[in-house]
Design an enzyme around this catalytic site. Structure first.
Site, PDB file in Angstrom:
ATOM      1  N   HIS A 101      -7.326  -5.602  10.246  1.00  9.68           N
ATOM      2  CA  HIS A 101      -7.087  -5.148   8.867  1.00  9.68           C
ATOM      3  C   HIS A 101      -5.761  -5.664   8.318  1.00  9.68           C
ATOM      4  O   HIS A 101      -4.805  -5.885   9.062  1.00  9.68           O
ATOM      5  CB  HIS A 101      -7.252  -3.637   8.712  1.00  9.68           C
ATOM      6  N   ASN A 112      -7.705  -4.270  14.579  1.00  9.15           N
ATOM      7  CA  ASN A 112      -9.082  -4.617  14.195  1.00  9.15           C
ATOM      8  C   ASN A 112      -9.121  -5.676  13.083  1.00  9.15           C
ATOM      9  O   ASN A 112     -10.161  -5.891  12.462  1.00  9.15           O
ATOM     10  CB  ASN A 112      -9.846  -3.362  13.753  1.00  9.15           C
ATOM     11  N   GLU A 135      -9.748  -2.307   5.592  1.00 11.12           N
ATOM     12  CA  GLU A 135     -10.394  -2.189   6.898  1.00 11.12           C
ATOM     13  C   GLU A 135     -11.605  -3.125   6.963  1.00 11.12           C
ATOM     14  O   GLU A 135     -12.089  -3.601   5.928  1.00 11.12           O
ATOM     15  CB  GLU A 135     -10.873  -0.742   7.100  1.00 11.12           C
ATOM     16  N   ASP A 159       0.808  -1.220   0.000  1.00 15.17           N
ATOM     17  CA  ASP A 159       0.000   0.000   0.000  1.00 15.17           C
ATOM     18  C   ASP A 159       0.841   1.270   0.000  1.00 15.17           C
ATOM     19  O   ASP A 159       2.065   1.214   0.159  1.00 15.17           O
ATOM     20  CB  ASP A 159      -0.975  -0.007   1.201  1.00 15.17           C
TER      21      ASP A 159
HETATM   22  C1  GLP Z   1      -0.941  -0.199   9.018  1.00 15.09           C
HETATM   23  C2  GLP Z   1      -0.503  -0.873   7.704  1.00 15.09           C
HETATM   24  C3  GLP Z   1      -0.587  -2.388   7.784  1.00 15.09           C
HETATM   25  C4  GLP Z   1       0.070  -2.871   9.074  1.00 15.09           C
HETATM   26  C5  GLP Z   1      -0.698  -2.367  10.281  1.00 15.09           C
HETATM   27  C6  GLP Z   1      -0.077  -2.789  11.614  1.00 15.09           C
HETATM   28  O1  GLP Z   1      -2.212   0.338   8.951  1.00 15.09           O
HETATM   29  N1  GLP Z   1      -1.233  -0.413   6.528  1.00 15.09           N
HETATM   30  O2  GLP Z   1       0.052  -2.951   6.651  1.00 15.09           O
HETATM   31  O3  GLP Z   1       0.096  -4.278   9.112  1.00 15.09           O
HETATM   32  O4  GLP Z   1      -0.822  -0.950  10.230  1.00 15.09           O
HETATM   33  O5  GLP Z   1       1.064  -2.044  11.892  1.00 15.09           O
HETATM   34  P1  GLP Z   1       2.135  -2.406  12.987  1.00 15.09           P
HETATM   35  O6  GLP Z   1       3.008  -3.454  12.413  1.00 15.09           O
HETATM   36  O7  GLP Z   1       2.880  -1.112  13.187  1.00 15.09           O
HETATM   37  O8  GLP Z   1       1.402  -2.846  14.191  1.00 15.09           O
END
Ligand code: GLP
Length: 241
Positions: free
Chosen positions: A138, A136, A143, A68
């Protein structure tokens, strides 16, 4: 089908993930890696850089696709995923810039960019897709409520997601409101999936992904439909299983 590996802590999770990734990198003539941002993969990326430096593991033939990117920030902005990936991984490897694919978030035609990105992935077929998970459930920026049929598409970022990410920007007003993300259908096309999650705040999401109903309420539950998912979790993230 999930293969679940439970480890003690974040560093061990990064080491296990590194083993899986390295196997792909050295075991394929032209490995195609799907990559992720967030804080979770940083330990893995550090190990990939250290291994390249110490052992000369080459990334010259590796092709990458990131999950993304924010919409509206110039590429060289310090908070784009383009910048994150170069600083945390690519700058420490010998991967040619032309092998790196990240959605172009400042494209003048974003819908066309989404189509182009999906087409490019079709040509390559991702061997392994690395994923983190949101509290959540995602995955990427998909989402809860996202259809499982989605390909690469534009998303409106949830207020909560923007607030979570505000710490990286000057203020909440500076956080983009939209992003481009691979869709859930895109992610499921990958031959193998590597999910890494640590910490107690991921325990509900990991439970939902593995044991919950397959439902759009938990985007990661779509992975129950994939036949090769490696899940690396620490004891805290695995605590509800
Ligand atoms: C973001 C990213 C995801 C990621 C998630 C968790 O929103 N778009 O790809 O997996 O957050 O992030 P973290 O690894 O910092 O907990």
């Amino acid at each position: 089908m999930f293969k679940i590996i439970v480890v003690d802590n974040y560093d061990e999770a990064s080491s296990e993930a590194f083993k899986v990734m390295k196997e792909e990198v050295v075991g394929n003539d032209k490995p195609v890696l799907g990559l992720a941002t967030g804080s979770t993969p940083i330990g893995l990326y550090k190990k990939m850089q250290a291994d390249h430096k110490a052992n000369g593991t080459s990334y010259k033939n590796v092709v990458t696709f990131n999950l993304d990117e924010y919409i509206g920030l110039p590429k060289d902005h310090d908070q784009t995923y383009y910048t994150f990936m170069h600083e945390n991984l690519f700058d420490g490897l010998d991967i040619p810039e032309s092998n790196i694919h990240i959605p172009v978030g400042d494209s003048t035609d974003v819908p066309a960019e989404c189509v182009k990105y999906e087409e490019a992935m079709k040509e390559y077929n991702i061997d392994i897709q690395l994923l983190g998970i949101g509290a959540n459930g995602h995955i990427g920026f998909n989402e809860p409520g996202t259809s499982f049929d989605t390909l690469t598409h534009i998303v409106e970022l949830k207020e909560k997601t923007r607030q979570d990410n505000a710490r990286f920007f000057g203020s909440i007003d500076d956080v983009p409101t939209q992003a481009i993300t691979m869709g859930i259908s895109t992610i499921l096309k990958s031959k193998k999936i590597l999910m890494v999650a640590t910490g107690e705040n991921k325990a509900d999401a990991i439970y939902g992904m593995i044991k919950g109903p397959i439902s759009e309420d938990c985007p990661a539950s779509a992975l129950q439909n994939h036949d090769n998912v490696i899940v690396i979790v620490d004891k805290a993230a695995a605590s509800k299983l």
